[in-house]
Design a protein around this motif. Structure first.
Motif, PDB file in Angstrom:
ATOM      1  N   GLN A 107       0.812  -1.221   0.000  1.00 11.19           N
ATOM      2  CA  GLN A 107       0.000   0.000   0.000  1.00 11.19           C
ATOM      3  C   GLN A 107       0.849   1.276   0.000  1.00 11.19           C
ATOM      4  O   GLN A 107       0.434   2.294  -0.547  1.00 11.19           O
ATOM      5  CB  GLN A 107      -0.923  -0.004   1.238  1.00 11.19           C
ATOM      6  N   HIS A 108       1.995   1.222   0.595  1.00 12.33           N
ATOM      7  CA  HIS A 108       2.853   2.424   0.737  1.00 12.33           C
ATOM      8  C   HIS A 108       4.212   2.125   0.145  1.00 12.33           C
ATOM      9  O   HIS A 108       4.982   1.342   0.702  1.00 12.33           O
ATOM     10  CB  HIS A 108       2.974   2.825   2.209  1.00 12.33           C
ATOM     11  N   THR A 109       4.503   2.727  -1.007  1.00 14.49           N
ATOM     12  CA  THR A 109       5.727   2.474  -1.768  1.00 14.49           C
ATOM     13  C   THR A 109       6.958   2.825  -0.935  1.00 14.49           C
ATOM     14  O   THR A 109       7.034   3.889  -0.321  1.00 14.49           O
ATOM     15  CB  THR A 109       5.738   3.306  -3.060  1.00 14.49           C
ATOM     16  N   GLY A 110       7.909   1.873  -0.941  1.00 17.22           N
ATOM     17  CA  GLY A 110       9.179   2.099  -0.254  1.00 17.22           C
ATOM     18  C   GLY A 110       9.150   1.797   1.221  1.00 17.22           C
ATOM     19  O   GLY A 110      10.204   1.773   1.860  1.00 17.22           O
ATOM     20  N   GLU A 111       7.973   1.560   1.794  1.00 16.33           N
ATOM     21  CA  GLU A 111       7.868   1.280   3.221  1.00 16.33           C
ATOM     22  C   GLU A 111       8.057  -0.225   3.478  1.00 16.33           C
ATOM     23  O   GLU A 111       7.434  -1.058   2.814  1.00 16.33           O
ATOM     24  CB  GLU A 111       6.508   1.707   3.752  1.00 16.33           C
ATOM     25  N   VAL A 131      -0.379   1.494   9.933  1.00 13.42           N
ATOM     26  CA  VAL A 131      -0.853   1.620  11.306  1.00 13.42           C
ATOM     27  C   VAL A 131      -1.289   3.047  11.605  1.00 13.42           C
ATOM     28  O   VAL A 131      -2.331   3.298  12.216  1.00 13.42           O
ATOM     29  CB  VAL A 131       0.233   1.156  12.287  1.00 13.42           C
ATOM     30  N   ILE A 132      -0.461   4.017  11.125  1.00 13.38           N
ATOM     31  CA  ILE A 132      -0.746   5.421  11.407  1.00 13.38           C
ATOM     32  C   ILE A 132      -2.020   5.864  10.699  1.00 13.38           C
ATOM     33  O   ILE A 132      -2.816   6.657  11.223  1.00 13.38           O
ATOM     34  CB  ILE A 132       0.444   6.293  10.983  1.00 13.38           C
ATOM     35  N   SER A 133      -2.274   5.293   9.504  1.00  7.55           N
ATOM     36  CA  SER A 133      -3.435   5.713   8.713  1.00  7.55           C
ATOM     37  C   SER A 133      -4.763   5.352   9.381  1.00  7.55           C
ATOM     38  O   SER A 133      -5.793   5.918   9.042  1.00  7.55           O
ATOM     39  CB  SER A 133      -3.376   5.076   7.329  1.00  7.55           C
ATOM     40  N   GLY A 134      -4.737   4.443  10.315  1.00  7.21           N
ATOM     41  CA  GLY A 134      -5.953   4.088  11.043  1.00  7.21           C
ATOM     42  C   GLY A 134      -6.769   2.966  10.416  1.00  7.21           C
ATOM     43  O   GLY A 134      -7.820   2.586  10.934  1.00  7.21           O
ATOM     44  N   SER A 135      -6.339   2.421   9.285  1.00 10.07           N
ATOM     45  CA  SER A 135      -7.094   1.335   8.643  1.00 10.07           C
ATOM     46  C   SER A 135      -7.058   0.044   9.459  1.00 10.07           C
ATOM     47  O   SER A 135      -7.851  -0.864   9.213  1.00 10.07           O
ATOM     48  CB  SER A 135      -6.546   1.079   7.229  1.00 10.07           C
ATOM     49  N   HIS A 136      -6.150  -0.035  10.400  1.00  6.33           N
ATOM     50  CA  HIS A 136      -6.051  -1.229  11.249  1.00  6.33           C
ATOM     51  C   HIS A 136      -6.273  -0.853  12.715  1.00  6.33           C
ATOM     52  O   HIS A 136      -5.737  -1.496  13.627  1.00  6.33           O
ATOM     53  CB  HIS A 136      -4.685  -1.886  11.082  1.00  6.33           C
ATOM     54  N   LYS A 137      -7.081   0.186  12.924  1.00  5.71           N
ATOM     55  CA  LYS A 137      -7.371   0.644  14.263  1.00  5.71           C
ATOM     56  C   LYS A 137      -8.092  -0.450  15.058  1.00  5.71           C
ATOM     57  O   LYS A 137      -8.995  -1.102  14.555  1.00  5.71           O
ATOM     58  CB  LYS A 137      -8.233   1.902  14.184  1.00  5.71           C
ATOM     59  N   GLU A 138      -7.690  -0.625  16.291  1.00  7.45           N
ATOM     60  CA  GLU A 138      -8.244  -1.637  17.219  1.00  7.45           C
ATOM     61  C   GLU A 138      -7.986  -3.074  16.768  1.00  7.45           C
ATOM     62  O   GLU A 138      -8.540  -4.011  17.321  1.00  7.45           O
ATOM     63  CB  GLU A 138      -9.753  -1.426  17.412  1.00  7.45           C
ATOM     64  N   HIS A 139      -7.148  -3.237  15.728  1.00  5.53           N
ATOM     65  CA  HIS A 139      -6.745  -4.582  15.326  1.00  5.53           C
ATOM     66  C   HIS A 139      -5.564  -5.038  16.168  1.00  5.53           C
ATOM     67  O   HIS A 139      -4.814  -4.214  16.726  1.00  5.53           O
ATOM     68  CB  HIS A 139      -6.351  -4.613  13.847  1.00  5.53           C
ATOM     69  N   THR A 140      -5.390  -6.324  16.283  1.00  9.60           N
ATOM     70  CA  THR A 140      -4.251  -6.883  17.010  1.00  9.60           C
ATOM     71  C   THR A 140      -3.053  -6.931  16.081  1.00  9.60           C
ATOM     72  O   THR A 140      -3.084  -7.588  15.035  1.00  9.60           O
ATOM     73  CB  THR A 140      -4.549  -8.293  17.519  1.00  9.60           C
TER      74      THR A 140
END
Length: 578
Positions: A85-89, A107-116
């Protein structure tokens, strides 16, 4: 990723292959260069370089002019994968809910918020554990399936072998029975022939005597002939008078030979006697298409078809009837005890793996049995076998019965020392019956069968063919050795030696003894008085063996030859012997 300066430096270093040997082993064929050590390596040293702990993380690249492929897979595989999803990361975490590797930006983008989120190393260990668990479970299931199949093969082979033996034995038994029947019919023909030929011979001799008399009269007349006609007339009158006075047999009716009549052979019935092949999971209920054929197994054996039935059960020699009309039947040939319905259907069977000697049923409905040559009494209940008694004194367990109060009585014998005894298994404990309560004499020698009556008497059949009856106080009452001469003049003497095989009693106290040699059943009253012989052969049953009395006061009698069981009503409504 290398920066521009580093890349240009590397290109400058590998532009020309140095004309020297490997700097580690002094061999030719330089193909590689370690950028960290700045040393040129051959193939062999390159592999060793990568295995060394000190240099396994070094950057190794191919040099210009070499045929070897640049950059090993090991170097590529050690590079950290990039995020989709994020080039170079570079990915740093694993989302447990999404089951995807993610980078810091994810993680910072919040798409996996409250995920383990797990570190990659932790996720790897977790997934490896899951894979290991699944793999172990699959391996265990497959191994168990394999064991089950192998056991199935072994059991199947064993059952097929048993069935093969049963079919062959059934054929042998049927052949023996057919030979016996054929022999009997031929014997009847021979007896009839002798009777008819004797009658014809008597008639022949009578006619010959009459013929001789006539010839004598004629000869006498001829000798007295004279020239005097008067005298000759008197001679003729005399001869005529004698011939008229002579009694001559008239026209004789020819003695007709007996004809042999036989019913048409029904192959379906014959196949039913031999048996059929049927899977065990189909044995509890008969196939619908065979209802009619099953009814054909029941045949009339006496004028009263409602009270005398015959069932064709393979190899059965012992029976114990239950209160609901079913019966346990012991199979001598295949070591099987079968539970049969009153209609003749198999309900279930128990493979004993040994030759069964005797069977009984406890008051709570459990099957009890002893085996030939064994010293145990075994109980079958809830699909399991339990030894309830075992003798350690050198005696063999033989006959077995259950008294009205629920006690289990077992015959024990030791043929080597010619001694025997009974043991009684009751709720209060185990007791031994061996000596007379009055004179302390030995009661039994090698007891084989035992039963009890309503008086509490025990009736014991010994190996020496003697029936011994003792009362509830363990005192002798009477004996019976098969001799009934003088007791009933209407009863003919036995043709063969008395050969008792089993003994039972009914609710009226009658004692019934199966006589195998003479194909009959001896009936005594409760005090030992001879009452009657039940001719089982007349009912189509040869060589009777085991017997039992059912709840309807009917006598079940097993046959030795082909496994026929007759169910006979032998009592009147008043309880007298018919």
């Amino acid at each position: 990723m290398m920066d521009l300066k580093t890349e240009e430096k590397v290109k400058a270093q590998i532009a020309v292959i140095p004309e020297s040997k490997c700097q580690l082993c002094d061999e030719d064929e330089i193909h590689w260069k370690c950028l960290n050590c700045e040393e040129y390596l051959c193939d062999k040293c390159k592999k060793l370089h990568k295995k060394s702990k000190a240099s396994r993380d070094h950057k190794i690249t191919s040099v210009a002019g070499s045929n070897t492929q640049p950059c090993e897979k090991e170097d590529t595989e050690r590079q950290v994968p990039k995020c989709n999803q994020h080039t170079g990361e570079s990915v740093q975490f694993y989302c447990k809910e999404c089951e995807d590797p993610v980078c810091r930006s994810c993680v910072i983008s919040g798409s996996h918020k409250e995920h383990t989120l797990l570190k990659i190393e932790e996720a790897l260990k977790s997934k490896e554990a899951e894979l290991s668990t699944i793999a172990e479970q699959r391996l265990s299931d497959l191994e168990n399936n394999l064991i089950s199949i192998q056991k199935n093969k072994t059991d199947y082979t064993k059952d097929i072998s048993t069935n093969r033996v049963q079919v062959k034995l059934k054929g042998t038994q049927l052949k023996a029975e057919l030979e016996t029947i054929t022999h009997d019919i031929l014997h009847q023909l021979e007896s009839r022939e002798k009777e008819d030929m004797t009658e014809l011979k008597t008639k022949e001799e009578t006619v010959k005597e009459e013929l001789l008399c006539v010839k004598d009269i004629i000869k006498t007349f001829q000798s007295k002939q004279s020239q005097n006609h008067v005298y000759e007339i008197s001679f003729i009158l005399e001869a005529k008078q004698k011939l008229n006075a002579l009694t001559i047999t008239g026209t004789l009716e020819p003695v007709q030979p007996p004809n042999h009549y036989a019913k048409h052979m029904n192959l379906d019935n014959l196949k039913g006697v031999i048996g059929k092949i049927q899977r065990k999971d189909q044995e509890d209920s008969p196939p619908k298409s065979e209802t009619t054929a099953q009814r054909n197994i029941v045949r009339d054996v006496a004028p009263d078809e409602k009270t005398n039935l015959s069932f064709s059960f393979q190899g059965k020699r012992m029976a114990v009837a239950l209160s609901d009309g079913r019966a346990w039947l012991a199979d001598y040939w295949a070591n099987i005890v079968s539970l049969m319905s009153k209609e003749g259907y198999l309900i279930r069977s128990v493979d004993i793996d040994e030759v069964v000697f005797d069977i009984a049923v406890s008051n709570d409905g459990c099957l009890l049995f002893t085996v030939n040559g064994g010293n145990k009494v075994t109980k079958f209940d809830n699909d399991s076998l339990t030894v309830i008694y075992e003798d350690y004194s050198g005696f063999t367990a033989r006959g077995i019965t259950v008294t009205d109060d629920g006690s289990i009585v077992v015959c024990l014998c030791n043929e080597k020392i010619n001694k025997g005894k009974l043991i009684c298994l009751a709720d209060t404990g185990i007791s031994t019956i061996q000596y007379d309560a009055d004179d302390k004499s030995v009661l039994f020698q090698n007891p084989l069968r035992v039963c009890s009556n309503r008086n509490g008497d025990l009736i014991v059949l010994q190996k020496n063919k003697m029936i011994i009856v003792i009362d509830s106080c363990r005192r002798k009452r009477f004996r019976y050795d098969g001799s009934f001469k003088g007791q009933d003049k209407k009863v003919k003497d036995l043709k063969d030696d008395y050969d008792p095989w089993d003994v039972v009693t009914d609710k009226y106290g009658h004692i019934l003894i199966s006589d195998n040699n003479n194909s009959c059943v001896h009936v005594l009253d409760k005090d030992g008085k001879f009452l009657k012989l039940i001719d089982s052969q007349a009912l189509g049953l040869l060589y009777p063996l085991g017997m039992c009395i059912d709840a309807s006061d009917r006598l079940w009698v097993c046959s030795y030859v082909i496994g026929i069981i007759n169910v006979i009503t032998y009592l009147t409504q008043d309880g007298d012997i018919k």
